[in-house]
Design a protein around this motif. Structure first.
Motif, PDB file in Angstrom:
ATOM      1  N   ALA A   3      43.059  45.442  33.479  1.00  0.00           N
ATOM      2  CA  ALA A   3      42.791  44.018  33.675  1.00  0.00           C
ATOM      3  C   ALA A   3      41.374  43.801  34.203  1.00  0.00           C
ATOM      4  O   ALA A   3      40.656  42.903  33.752  1.00  0.00           O
ATOM      5  CB  ALA A   3      43.812  43.432  34.641  1.00  0.00           C
ATOM      6  N   LEU A   4      40.941  44.654  35.159  1.00  0.00           N
ATOM      7  CA  LEU A   4      39.594  44.518  35.723  1.00  0.00           C
ATOM      8  C   LEU A   4      38.532  44.778  34.659  1.00  0.00           C
ATOM      9  O   LEU A   4      37.524  44.072  34.566  1.00  0.00           O
ATOM     10  CB  LEU A   4      39.438  45.507  36.880  1.00  0.00           C
ATOM     11  CG  LEU A   4      38.104  45.464  37.621  1.00  0.00           C
ATOM     12  CD1 LEU A   4      37.879  44.090  38.243  1.00  0.00           C
ATOM     13  CD2 LEU A   4      38.034  46.530  38.699  1.00  0.00           C
ATOM     14  N   ARG A   5      38.804  45.794  33.848  1.00  0.00           N
ATOM     15  CA  ARG A   5      37.855  46.137  32.797  1.00  0.00           C
ATOM     16  C   ARG A   5      37.737  44.994  31.781  1.00  0.00           C
ATOM     17  O   ARG A   5      36.632  44.634  31.357  1.00  0.00           O
ATOM     18  CB  ARG A   5      38.360  47.412  32.094  1.00  0.00           C
ATOM     19  CG  ARG A   5      37.309  48.099  31.276  1.00  0.00           C
ATOM     20  CD  ARG A   5      37.897  49.322  30.607  1.00  0.00           C
ATOM     21  NE  ARG A   5      36.970  49.829  29.618  1.00  0.00           N
ATOM     22  CZ  ARG A   5      35.964  50.629  29.887  1.00  0.00           C
ATOM     23  NH1 ARG A   5      35.747  51.020  31.119  1.00  0.00           N
ATOM     24  NH2 ARG A   5      35.152  51.038  28.936  1.00  0.00           N
ATOM     25  N   ILE A   6      38.900  44.433  31.432  1.00  0.00           N
ATOM     26  CA  ILE A   6      38.892  43.323  30.470  1.00  0.00           C
ATOM     27  C   ILE A   6      38.159  42.122  31.079  1.00  0.00           C
ATOM     28  O   ILE A   6      37.344  41.471  30.427  1.00  0.00           O
ATOM     29  CB  ILE A   6      40.343  42.946  30.064  1.00  0.00           C
ATOM     30  CG1 ILE A   6      40.968  44.112  29.280  1.00  0.00           C
ATOM     31  CG2 ILE A   6      40.375  41.678  29.231  1.00  0.00           C
ATOM     32  CD1 ILE A   6      42.475  44.046  29.140  1.00  0.00           C
ATOM     33  N   ALA A   7      38.434  41.859  32.377  1.00  0.00           N
ATOM     34  CA  ALA A   7      37.789  40.717  33.042  1.00  0.00           C
ATOM     35  C   ALA A   7      36.275  40.864  33.039  1.00  0.00           C
ATOM     36  O   ALA A   7      35.549  39.927  32.691  1.00  0.00           O
ATOM     37  CB  ALA A   7      38.310  40.601  34.473  1.00  0.00           C
TER      38      ALA A   7
ATOM     39  N   LEU B  96      40.869  42.195  16.315  1.00  0.00           N
ATOM     40  CA  LEU B  96      40.183  43.072  17.279  1.00  0.00           C
ATOM     41  C   LEU B  96      39.603  42.176  18.368  1.00  0.00           C
ATOM     42  O   LEU B  96      39.331  40.997  18.131  1.00  0.00           O
ATOM     43  CB  LEU B  96      39.050  43.832  16.597  1.00  0.00           C
ATOM     44  CG  LEU B  96      39.460  44.852  15.530  1.00  0.00           C
ATOM     45  CD1 LEU B  96      38.219  45.469  14.904  1.00  0.00           C
ATOM     46  CD2 LEU B  96      40.343  45.946  16.118  1.00  0.00           C
ATOM     47  N   LEU B  97      39.407  42.736  19.580  1.00  0.00           N
ATOM     48  CA  LEU B  97      38.800  41.954  20.645  1.00  0.00           C
ATOM     49  C   LEU B  97      37.279  42.000  20.479  1.00  0.00           C
ATOM     50  O   LEU B  97      36.686  43.078  20.525  1.00  0.00           O
ATOM     51  CB  LEU B  97      39.214  42.512  22.012  1.00  0.00           C
ATOM     52  CG  LEU B  97      40.434  41.816  22.631  1.00  0.00           C
ATOM     53  CD1 LEU B  97      41.658  41.999  21.767  1.00  0.00           C
ATOM     54  CD2 LEU B  97      40.703  42.307  24.024  1.00  0.00           C
ATOM     55  N   PRO B  98      36.655  40.842  20.274  1.00  0.00           N
ATOM     56  CA  PRO B  98      35.223  40.827  19.981  1.00  0.00           C
ATOM     57  C   PRO B  98      34.363  41.323  21.142  1.00  0.00           C
ATOM     58  O   PRO B  98      33.208  41.680  20.949  1.00  0.00           O
ATOM     59  CB  PRO B  98      34.924  39.349  19.690  1.00  0.00           C
ATOM     60  CG  PRO B  98      36.035  38.593  20.325  1.00  0.00           C
ATOM     61  CD  PRO B  98      37.228  39.485  20.285  1.00  0.00           C
ATOM     62  N   GLU B  99      34.961  41.368  22.351  1.00  0.00           N
ATOM     63  CA  GLU B  99      34.178  41.776  23.528  1.00  0.00           C
ATOM     64  C   GLU B  99      34.024  43.291  23.615  1.00  0.00           C
ATOM     65  O   GLU B  99      33.258  43.789  24.432  1.00  0.00           O
ATOM     66  CB  GLU B  99      34.864  41.289  24.814  1.00  0.00           C
ATOM     67  CG  GLU B  99      34.890  39.787  25.014  1.00  0.00           C
ATOM     68  CD  GLU B  99      36.058  39.124  24.300  1.00  0.00           C
ATOM     69  OE1 GLU B  99      36.834  39.841  23.623  1.00  0.00           O
ATOM     70  OE2 GLU B  99      36.173  37.889  24.405  1.00  0.00           O
TER      71      GLU B  99
END
Lengths: 384, 228
Positions: A3-7, B96-99
């Motif tokens: 979650a932290l990485r995604i944030a 896919l996640l663009p980030e």
């Protein structure tokens, strides 16, 4: 950790938006720091100027116009009470001062100068001559000396209402910055005042300073308990300056309100921005849920975003705030070249501001976090 | 062979002013390790059927069992775990996640389960990307890949956690015929090597004919079920 990485990645990916939010929070926090420090410093300056150079706690006789006996013992008991700074004794009384041509009503104050200087800082205020070196010398205030056209080395006579009379030589002139004191006070040695008023070995007051002046009332109560003497009463500046005190309290209240409104703005700004981010990122959250991310972790993404934005905003805001304060003290100067207000940076206050900003931003992330947990992957899949 | 997907009298009704019944009492079973397709015209209910059996949607009535466990009554967290460990999705749009880069996208299912990418996971992701012919572009942002590369990355991601089942909804719907062929060849290889069960929804009969079993849906009912 996912979650932290995604944030962090979400924030980095929308770089301009992130910078804008951080700057937004930073500006609000810097204003909060600036206003907070300015008002606090303004207060302490005001307090320092009004009550700083005078005793904050005074021990007087419980009966009018009566002096205090065994003052040495009492003074040492006052000094040994906790939270008491400097202690000095004074023998004072009303009298008339004349140079033969003019007469002026004065308050004669007899001090042990080295002791009293810790409270009144009068030695540093002597701008001409010196403090009295013998019992036949006296210090005059600036305005009084000008009114009577007197200078150092000239002789004056002090006469009391009860017929006491003493010839004194002016050893120096002082300027304490308060016209009423410069006009009304003459300072001499303790023994001289005792002789003039016929006090014998007694004084009229025992005066003390308190390191933290808003503790004066508590310290006064502690002194009352410590000396436990019905013949004396203990007063403090807070009870005697109720109007000043309520003014200061009103100022504190308004400062706190300004700061509270700023924090509310921080929370609303972050919450609304993050709510929009949830909408922007709903596709990603849906995909992550299809891959098996749990609602709790999906919510954490937005909580972390709030925390990170708060952290960045608070840090930049503190730097901005400190910069604003520094430039204010550097550039806003009075005619004499000194800063209009000397602002002191309190680390505890800065730390508090930082923590509050950080926590507000985190709290602001709760609403969007809850919103994200309600997102269903099927809505995203169907939507595409 | 043992059933890995089982649907018992599954019905799906979309609520609204006029409720629409999309699935009418479907009974259907797929064996573990099989390679299947579901075909049907647009609006026949084939995607709804896939969504219901893949846990993305819940049936209005009836039972859905994956690997022997009822999913229609499962709690959200248990469903999330099941999706992460047992199922891989490949959609028409790669999703896919663009980030993230191609490599990071492939690692996501593993990060969701373990919190961090282990050396072993990274090696597996690299191997999968190699298998898809994407080693050279693995560190590219997913938005900087071609359509075919994006879909192959999505397949690598679906395979990352060694799922027992791959659900694919029109996986080549957006791709040219050459790339489509490559993708189906890949699916076949994976099915043969790893015994992964495939359920592929397509409207293209020629693609369906490459699979071992074709289930045709018409107006929310099974119209034809052919094993080859």
């Amino acid at each position: 950790m996912a979650a932290l990485r995604i944030a962090t990645r979400f924030l980095r990916h929308s770089r301009n938006q992130t910078i804008l939010i951080v700057v937004g929070i930073a500006v609000l926090i810097s204003v909060q720091v600036f206003v907070g420090a300015l008002i606090t410093s303004l207060q302490s300056n005001l307090v320092e100027r009004t009550v700083g150079s005078s005793p904050q706690v005074t021990v007087l006789s419980a009966r009018d116009n009566v002096t205090i006996e065994n003052y040495t013992d009492l003074a040492s008991r006052v000094a040994s009470t906790g939270d008491v700074g400097s202690v000095a004794v004074s023998a004072s009384g009303n009298a008339f001062l004349t140079n033969g041509a003019k007469v002026a009503p004065v308050l004669v104050r007899g001090f042990d100068f080295p002791q009293a200087d810790a409270i009144y800082h009068m030695l540093g205020a002597v701008y001409h001559g010196t403090a009295p070196q013998s019992d036949s010398q006296v210090l005059l205030g600036k305005e009084l000396s000008e009114d009577l056209s007197l200078g150092v080395g000239e002789d004056v006579t002090v006469i009391t209402a009860f017929g006491g009379r003493m010839d004194l030589t002016i050893s120096g002139l002082f300027d304490l910055g308060v016209a009423s004191v410069n006009e009304g006070w003459v300072m001499t040695r303790l023994a001289a005042a005792q002789t003039l008023f016929g006090y014998g070995d007694r004084v009229t007051s025992i005066e003390a300073t308190v390191p933290s002046i808003f503790q004066a009332r508590t310290v006064a109560a502690a002194i009352t308990r410590a000396i436990a003497d019905p013949d004396v009463k203990v007063t403090n500046w807070m009870d005697q300056n109720a109007q000043l005190l309520s003014g200061l309290q009103a100022q504190s209240l308004s400062s706190n309100m300004i700061q509270a409104f700023i924090l509310v703005s921080v929370v609303i700004a972050i919450a609304s921005i993050l709510s929009i981010t949830v909408l922007q990122k709903s596709r990603q959250i849906g995909i992550l849920k299809a891959m098996g991310i749990k609602d709790r972790s999906a919510s954490l993404v937005f909580l972390y975003e709030g925390m990170l934005l708060g952290l960045g905003g608070a840090l930049v805001g503190l730097l901005l705030g400190v910069g604003l304060l520094t430039s204010f003290t550097t550039f806003a100067k009075g005619s004499d070249g000194t800063p209009i207000i000397s602002i002191s940076l309190d680390t505890v206050f800065l730390l508090q501001s930082f923590l509050i900003a950080f926590l507000s931003a985190t709290v602001a992330g709760v609403l969007p976090a809850r919103k994200s947990s309600r997102l269903s992957p099927i809505d995203v899949i169907r939507g595409s | 062979m043992a059933a890995i997907i089982e649907l018992r009298k599954v019905e799906k009704v979309y609520p609204g002013p006029v409720p629409t019944k999309v699935l009418h009492g479907i009974d259907l079973t797929f064996e573990a390790g099989s390679f299947n397709s579901i075909i049907g015209a647009s609006g026949s209910g084939k995607s709804t059927l896939l969504n219901v059996m893949s846990t993305l949607d819940r049936p209005t009535s009836g039972q859905v069992l994956l690997n022997g466990a009822r999913t229609d009554t499962m709690k959200k967290n248990a469903l999330a775990e099941l999706r992460n460990e047992t199922i891989g999705f490949v959609f028409q749009f790669h999703h896919l996640l663009p980030e993230f880069t191609a490599m990071e996208n492939v690692l996501l299912p593993q990060r969701i389960s373990d919190g961090r990418a282990t050396g072993e996971a990274t090696a597996r992701a690299e191997k999968l990307l190699g298998l898809m012919g994407l080693s050279k572009v693995k560190d590219n942002p997913s938005t900087k890949l071609s359509g075919g590369q994006q879909q192959r990355t999505a397949i690598a991601r679906a395979l990352m956690n060694r799922p027992k089942i791959i659900f694919a909804d029109e996986p080549t719907g957006n791709l040219d015929s050459e790339t489509s062929k490559t993708i189906y060849r890949l699916f076949r290889n994976i099915n043969a090597k790893l015994r992964t069960t495939f359920v592929i929804v397509t409207h293209d009969r020629r693609i369906a004919e490459e699979t071992d079993r074709i289930v045709e849906i018409q107006d929310g009912r099974i119209a034809m079920d052919v094993r080859r």
